[in-house]
Design a protein around this motif. Structure first.
Motif, PDB file in Angstrom:
ATOM      1  N   UNK A  77       0.835  -1.194   0.000  1.00  0.00           N
ATOM      2  CA  UNK A  77       0.000   0.000   0.000  1.00  0.00           C
ATOM      3  C   UNK A  77       0.877   1.254   0.000  1.00  0.00           C
ATOM      4  N   UNK A  78       1.909   1.249   0.836  1.00  0.00           N
ATOM      5  CA  UNK A  78       2.809   2.383   0.905  1.00  0.00           C
ATOM      6  C   UNK A  78       3.497   2.630  -0.433  1.00  0.00           C
ATOM      7  N   UNK A  79       3.973   1.553  -1.065  1.00  0.00           N
ATOM      8  CA  UNK A  79       4.618   1.696  -2.370  1.00  0.00           C
ATOM      9  C   UNK A  79       3.645   2.234  -3.415  1.00  0.00           C
ATOM     10  N   UNK A  80       2.415   1.757  -3.376  1.00  0.00           N
ATOM     11  CA  UNK A  80       1.408   2.233  -4.338  1.00  0.00           C
ATOM     12  C   UNK A  80       1.100   3.713  -4.124  1.00  0.00           C
ATOM     13  N   UNK A  81       1.033   4.155  -2.873  1.00  0.00           N
ATOM     14  CA  UNK A  81       0.752   5.553  -2.591  1.00  0.00           C
ATOM     15  C   UNK A  81       1.912   6.461  -2.969  1.00  0.00           C
ATOM     16  N   UNK A  82       3.116   5.982  -2.838  1.00  0.00           N
ATOM     17  CA  UNK A  82       4.287   6.789  -3.206  1.00  0.00           C
ATOM     18  C   UNK A  82       4.406   6.963  -4.713  1.00  0.00           C
TER      19      UNK A  82
END
Length: 102
Positions: free
Chosen positions: A95-100
Motif C-alpha cells: 500500500x505504501x509503495x502504491x501511494x508513493x
C-alpha cells in the motif's frame, strides 16, 4: 543511506524470509528455552514434575488425548497468527509503495 534513515523500507522478500525462519525455528527455540528454564531453576523444575505426575495420573486416556489436541490446535493457531501478521506487514508495504507512486 536511505535505508539507514528509514526513507526506504525493508523489502517484502526479506519479510517473507523472516516469516519462514520464524515459522520453522520459533517453536523449536521456545521448546529449547522451556527445557532450559526447567533444568536451570529448581522451583520451575519441581512445579513441572509435580504437575506432570498428578495431571497425567488423574486424567483418563480420552482426557489426555483432548489435552494434547488442545495444544496442537493452539500451535496451529499460533502459526496462523504468525502468517497473518506477516501478510499485514507485506500488505502495508505494498500500500505504501502504491501511494508513493501516485
Amino acid at each position: 543511506m536511505d535505508f539507514l534513515t528509514f526513507k526506504t523500507f525493508i523489502s517484502t522478500e526479506i519479510l517473507i524470509i523472516f516469516y519462514y525462519l520464524g515459522a520453522i525455528f520459533l517453536p523449536f527455540i521456545t521448546w529449547i528455552l522451556l527445557k532450559w528454564a526447567i533444568k536451570r531453576y529448581k522451583l520451575i523444575n519441581t512445579s513441572y514434575e509435580n504437575i506432570k505426575e498428578s495431571l497425567w495420573k488423574t486424567l483418563s486416556k480420552k482426557q489426555q488425548l483432548k489435552f494434547l489436541s488442545f495444544f496442537i490446535i493452539l500451535f496451529i493457531f499460533m502459526e496462523i497468527f504468525w502468517r497473518m501478521l506477516f501478510e499485514f506487514l507485506i500488505a502495508y508495504m505494498q500500500i505504501r509503495d502504491a501511494l508513493l507512486q501516485i
